[in-house]
Structure formats: C-alpha cells, structure tokens
Design an enzyme around this catalytic site. Structure first.
Site, PDB file in Angstrom:
ATOM      1  N   HIS A 161       0.779  -1.424  -0.066  1.00 48.39           N
ATOM      2  CA  HIS A 161      -0.016   0.001  -0.088  1.00 48.39           C
ATOM      3  C   HIS A 161       0.775   1.265  -0.015  1.00 48.39           C
ATOM      4  CE1 HIS A 161      -3.645  -2.238   0.383  1.00 48.39           C
ATOM      5  NE2 HIS A 161      -3.505  -2.583   1.669  1.00 48.39           N
ATOM      6  N   ASP A 196      -2.897 -10.382  -3.025  1.00 43.39           N
ATOM      7  CA  ASP A 196      -3.433  -9.802  -1.438  1.00 43.39           C
ATOM      8  C   ASP A 196      -4.891  -9.727  -1.652  1.00 43.39           C
ATOM      9  OD1 ASP A 196      -2.234  -8.854   1.200  1.00 43.39           O
ATOM     10  OD2 ASP A 196      -4.162  -7.988   0.575  1.00 43.39           O
ATOM     11  N   HIS A 198      -6.279  -7.235  -0.900  1.00 44.43           N
ATOM     12  CA  HIS A 198      -6.472  -5.731  -0.925  1.00 44.43           C
ATOM     13  C   HIS A 198      -5.663  -5.288  -2.005  1.00 44.43           C
ATOM     14  CE1 HIS A 198      -7.048  -6.539   3.423  1.00 44.43           C
ATOM     15  NE2 HIS A 198      -8.076  -5.587   3.062  1.00 44.43           N
ATOM     16  N   ASP A 285      -4.993 -12.871   2.818  1.00 40.51           N
ATOM     17  CA  ASP A 285      -6.169 -12.626   3.503  1.00 40.51           C
ATOM     18  C   ASP A 285      -7.189 -12.748   2.511  1.00 40.51           C
ATOM     19  OD1 ASP A 285      -4.986 -10.543   1.863  1.00 40.51           O
ATOM     20  OD2 ASP A 285      -5.025  -9.179   3.445  1.00 40.51           O
TER      21      ASP A 285
HETATM   22  C1  6XA Z   1      -7.085  -0.905   7.519  1.00 36.76           C
HETATM   23  C2  6XA Z   1      -7.318  -2.243   6.388  1.00 36.76           C
HETATM   24  C3  6XA Z   1      -5.657  -2.289   6.038  1.00 36.76           C
HETATM   25  C4  6XA Z   1      -5.674  -3.481   5.040  1.00 36.76           C
HETATM   26  C5  6XA Z   1      -4.220  -3.952   4.760  1.00 36.76           C
HETATM   27  C6  6XA Z   1      -3.832  -5.079   4.054  1.00 36.76           C
HETATM   28  N1  6XA Z   1      -8.378  -0.979   7.876  1.00 36.76           N
HETATM   29  N2  6XA Z   1      -3.253  -4.834   3.122  1.00 36.76           N
HETATM   30  O1  6XA Z   1      -3.974  -6.317   4.560  1.00 36.76           O
HETATM   31  O2  6XA Z   1      -2.919  -5.738   1.944  1.00 36.76           O
HETATM   32 ZN    ZN Z   2      -4.427  -7.517   2.344  1.00 35.25          ZN
END
Ligand code: 6XA
Ligand code: ZN
Length: 343
Positions: A161, A196, A198, A285
């Site tokens: 991110h 991932d 996200h 995830d």
């Molecule tokens: C924040 C969520 C962050 C996601 C982090 C994650 N509320 N990114 O697993 O791949």
């Molecule tokens: Zn993630």
C-alpha cells in the site's frame, strides 16, 4: 527455497488501530511472521537466513526522500511533542482538497501529509522493522539474481500500500516495489503479481507511468474493499505505462473457481509481457476465515495457487503481505510455497 527473516520485526508491535470509529485490536502483529517461520521449518521449505544490509539507496529509487526521512524521525518527533510515554503516532488531521500539505511543518502536519489512513501507527520499533523488511526483500532478490529458482521474503511490516510519498494500510515502505526496481537496475524485466485480498495501490502508483514493470492484481473490488480509492478495472496505466497495469477486482465471497479464472487471466498477461523474474505480493487474506476480508479461498486452494504460479516457469520472489487468521496463516502460506515447489 531460501527464506529471509529478521527478528527486528518483533519490536514493531502495534497494539491497536483506529477503525470503524473506535480503537480496535491490531491484526498486523508479530505472531503472523513467527508462526509462518515455525511452519516453514517444520515442513522443510528451506533454510531461514538473515538479510544483508542494502542501506537506503534502493528504497530511494522508488520513494520520495522526504517520506524516507520522515519515517526515520517520526517516532522521536512524536514523543518529543506528546511526551516520552505517548502511544503510537497516528494522524488526526489531513490536508483536504484545497489545503496544501506541509512536508516541512510540525509533526502533525507532516504525519497527515504522508499518511493516508489511521491504521498504520508509528512506534519506536517501526523504522528498524521497516528497514529490515526492505533488506529481506532485497536479499531475496539478490538470491534470485544469483540463480535461485525462488526465494521468500518472510517479513513485516508489509509494503504494497505504500506509494512513492505516502504510507498506509499497515505499510511504510514498499518492499516489493523496491525489489522490482532493484531488478530493473540489474538489467532485468520484472512482473509483479499481487494476490493479496487488498489492491496494491502503492505498487500500482509507483509503476503506473512505466512500461518496464508489469503490475497485475486480483483483489476485492474497491467498490466495497480497502483501499477504496484505487484498484478499479479501468486503471490500465498511463503514458509509457499504458497497458502495463492490470486490475482484476472481484466480488464479495469470491471462491476458488472464480478466483482461478481471474488468476489465469493475470498469468496469461504476465506470460505475454515476457518477464525474466516474477515478484508475488503474497497476501493470505483471501482465506475464507480471514477476520478483515470477504473472499472464500480454502486451505487446499493455496497449493493450486502455488502450482499455477510455478507453471510460468520463471524465477519467482515471494513477498509476504497481508493475512490475519492466525490459526490458518502458517499452513496456507506454506501451502503456496509447497505448491510452487511441486509445480
Ligand atoms: C485498514 C485495512 C488495511 C488492510 C491491510 C492489508 N483498515 N493490506 O491487509 O493488504
Ligand atoms: Zn491485504
């Protein structure tokens, strides 16, 4: 495959994050990496090695110098401002539209300028852990450069991110982007596959205008999933990067069949790009019982994931990213690596 790990991550242990209007227990915790490390050894995936120190120059190839400097001093500045026993630095103000950011202002203005969320606290140990994670990524890259078929950077905090001059989503510096740039600097042609849950908004942004690094991502549709603002299918790259960015946003409750179709699409695009090295943002995830995500992959699916990546027949760097079900995380992570080795 060689697994790069440093215990320095243990001192980056966020107790909580601000989410849903309240402080909630952090999910990006040291036990994640510790459990995976134990499973890697138990199932004989490979030797666990300490990373070499590459310094900050490789990070400066993709990150703004101001962000790197800020992350290095933020914890001290925060405690100077709020007291030695102040908890983690979390911003409480951002430069909204029409307000200019202050890269050179006080700690609150700099924090609000560089951070994009409230989930990414800076603690005393955060900077050292961040640098150790970058060193794991680069050590894995060097291992591949010297001829290994694969390597695993088992490190946290994660990175996908973090953009050139922003951090968030539990990420401070972008491990995989730094490694990909390092490969480019060695004369190689990298493709990044982000699995991932996200969207890897930071990695996408860093390479968005470039055609020399391919970025492909499968993820929860940002219409309902973090990071909310990027990851849509119409983001295909800009300028020389046009066509070198592929987003495959997927619906809630996506299970293996639908996931595998999208994965095949990404893998075809990667093969067509003709890379000589693959970097995988390995987030776990997507698991059916992940506490913060909404996909439905089951444990054996991760073996198939590893096999499909192996079918590309390219040297592959696995970079640990998200995944928060502590009971399953170690098993499913190692399933991917085992599937790859068998594939
Ligand atoms: C924040 C969520 C962050 C996601 C982090 C994650 N509320 N990114 O697993 O791949
Ligand atoms: Zn993630």
């Amino acid at each position: 495959m060689k697994v790069f790990y440093s215990p320095v991550h243990l001192d980056h242990a966020p107790p909580e994050e601000f989410e849903g209007g309240r402080m909630t227990p952090a999910v990006e915790v040291p036990a994640r990496v510790e459990r995976v490390k134990a499973e890697v050894l138990r199932r004989g995936i490979g030797p666990v090695a300490a990373p070499a120190d590459f310094g900050l120059a490789p990070a400066a190839r993709v990150h703004d110098a101001g962000l790197v400097t800020f992350l290095g001093e933020a914890s001290d500045l925060w405690r100077r401002h709020y007291g030695e026993d102040a908890p983690a630095a979390i911003p409480s103000a951002w430069p909204g539209r029409g307000m200019r950011g202050r890269f050179d202002g006080d700690i609150e203005s700099r924090l609000g300028t560089y951070a994009f969320d409230t989930a990414t606290p800076i603690l005393k140990g955060t900077w050292d852990a961040t640098r150790a994670a970058v060193n794991c990524a680069l050590s894995a890259a060097a291992e591949i450069k010297s001829g290994a078929r694969s390597a695993f950077a088992l490190a946290r905090p994660p990175g996908h991110h973090a953009g050139a001059d922003v951090f968030g989503g539990y990420c401070y510096l972008n491990n995989i982007a730094i490694a990909a740039q390092w490969f480019v600097d060695q004369g190689m042609r990298p493709a990044i596959l982000d699995v991932d849950y996200h969207h890897g908004n930071g990695t996408q942004s860093i390479f968005y205008g470039r055609g020399d690094v391919l970025f492909c991502s499968l993820h929860g549709d940002p219409a309902f999933a973090y990071p909310h603002f990027l990851g849509f299918a119409d983001e295909t790259g800009a300028g020389r990067g046009e066509g070198a960015n592929l987003n495959l946003p997927l619906p809630m409750y996506t299970a293996w069949d639908r996931y595998a179709e999208a994965l095949d699409t990404a893998l075809r695009r990667i093969a067509a790009f003709g890379p000589d090295v693959i970097l995988v943002s390995l987030g776990l995830d997507t698991f059916e019982a992940d506490p913060i995500s909404k996909f439905r992959l089951a444990a054996p699916d991760y073996l198939r994931l590893g096999e499909k990546i192996a079918a590309l027949g390219k040297p592959t760097l696995f970079q640990f990213e998200g995944g928060y079900n502590l009971d399953a995380l170690a098993e499913i992570t190692v399933n991917v690596l085992e599937g790859f080795e068998a594939g």
